[in-house]
Design a protein around this motif. Structure first.
Motif, short mmCIF file in Angstrom:
data_model
loop_
_atom_site.label_atom_id
_atom_site.label_comp_id
_atom_site.label_asym_id
_atom_site.label_seq_id
_atom_site.Cartn_x
_atom_site.Cartn_y
_atom_site.Cartn_z
N ILE A 153 0.86 -1.24 -0.06
CA ILE A 153 0.06 0.07 -0.12
C ILE A 153 0.92 1.19 0.02
CG2 ILE A 153 -1.60 1.20 1.26
CD1 ILE A 153 -2.84 -1.05 -0.01
N PHE A 154 0.83 2.01 -0.93
CA PHE A 154 1.62 3.29 -1.41
C PHE A 154 0.76 4.59 -1.00
CE2 PHE A 154 3.32 -0.54 -3.06
CZ PHE A 154 4.72 -0.65 -2.64
N TRP A 155 1.64 5.67 -1.26
CA TRP A 155 0.80 6.92 -1.20
C TRP A 155 -0.16 7.00 -2.25
CZ3 TRP A 155 1.34 11.08 -5.16
CH2 TRP A 155 0.54 12.44 -4.63
N LEU A 156 -0.04 6.70 -3.35
CA LEU A 156 -1.16 6.75 -4.47
C LEU A 156 -1.21 5.25 -5.12
CD1 LEU A 156 -3.28 7.93 -6.06
CD2 LEU A 156 -1.49 9.16 -7.33
N ASN A 157 -2.32 4.87 -5.08
CA ASN A 157 -2.67 3.57 -5.57
C ASN A 157 -3.61 3.30 -6.55
OD1 ASN A 157 -1.09 1.76 -2.98
ND2 ASN A 157 -2.49 3.57 -2.42
N TRP A 158 -3.64 2.55 -7.73
CA TRP A 158 -4.51 2.41 -8.61
C TRP A 158 -4.89 1.21 -9.01
CZ3 TRP A 158 -7.77 4.55 -12.09
CH2 TRP A 158 -8.06 3.65 -13.20
N PHE A 159 -6.25 0.99 -8.74
CA PHE A 159 -6.85 -0.57 -8.75
C PHE A 159 -7.76 -0.50 -9.97
CE2 PHE A 159 -6.30 0.06 -4.23
CZ PHE A 159 -5.51 -1.01 -4.12
#
Length: 232
Positions: A153-159
């Protein structure tokens, strides 16, 4: 600030030169310069469509040689590319492009984060992506490919839609993110507001998200519902 790191996993086959060139050219159009590209160190060939096509086709990609690992460079920028056949059983994740920017400024953060709020990911069939610093990626790194576990889990995540559906849209959107934003084809999720101002409880925030999604998704071969990418 530490090196900025964007990591993208494609639900498509990047051994088609036209697909990879389209991705790289559009990244450049955002202002991330790419001067040189090669499949060995040191990088010494000028970046051109002809060179990219040659690198992906000579020698031909086969089941015996399922992946190409390419590297490109520009001012302060390194671009890593892993282009594989759809059925490749390789030692690393298939069909990836990552972008690392040294000595990043606010403009660099804005450029790379803008990918998450546009149709860039949808048009290029990017299934999963994240943006953070390189040290944070290394802190969370565990062995396994994108088809075996999520990186973290990072600062900005795209699913992409495939991941949102696998987890459940209500579950993902209901987690304690700082912000979420629907873009074409998926969901962007911020762990906290500003990359340059990480909260003291960052690790605890990420742990809460992992708990909500299920720790099995971040363990090698731990989650049966994990989407499988770039497979025929």
């Amino acid at each position: 600030m530490e090196s900025l790191y964007l990591w993208m996993a494609f639900d498509t086959v990047l051994t088609d030169p036209a697909k990879l060139i389209a991705v790289l050219n559009e990244i450049q159009s955002y202002g991330v310069k790419l001067d040189r590209i090669d499949d060995v160190e040191p990088v010494r060939r000028l970046y051109t469509e002809a060179v990219v096509t040659e690198l992906l086709t000579i020698p031909p990609v086969t089941h015996e040689l399922p992946c190409h690992d390419l590297i490109g460079r520009g001012p302060r920028t390194t671009v890593g590319i892993r282009a594989c056949m759809p059925t490749a059983q390789s030692q690393g994740s298939a069909n990836l492009v990552d972008v690392a920017i040294d000595r990043p400024g606010l403009r660099d953060i804005n450029i790379l984060s803008s990918f998450f709020q546009s149709d860039f990911f949808a048009r290029h069939n990017i299934a999963y992506a994240f943006l953070d610093t390189w040290p944070e990626f290394m802190k969370q790194y565990v062995s396994g490919t994108i088809n075996q576990r999520l990186p973290g889990i990072f600062w900005l995540n795209w699913f992409s839609g495939r991941y949102v559906e696998a987890f459940g849209a209500g579950l993902v959107e209901g987690l304690p993110w700082s912000k979420t934003s629907e873009a074409e084809g998926g969901l962007a999720c911020w762990l906290y507001a500003s990359l340059t101002d990480a909260p003291d409880d960052r690790a605890e925030l990420a742990a809460r998200i992992k708990t909500g999604l299920g720790h099995a998704a971040f363990v090698k071969d731990g989650w049966e519902n994990l989407p499988q990418l770039a497979l025929s």
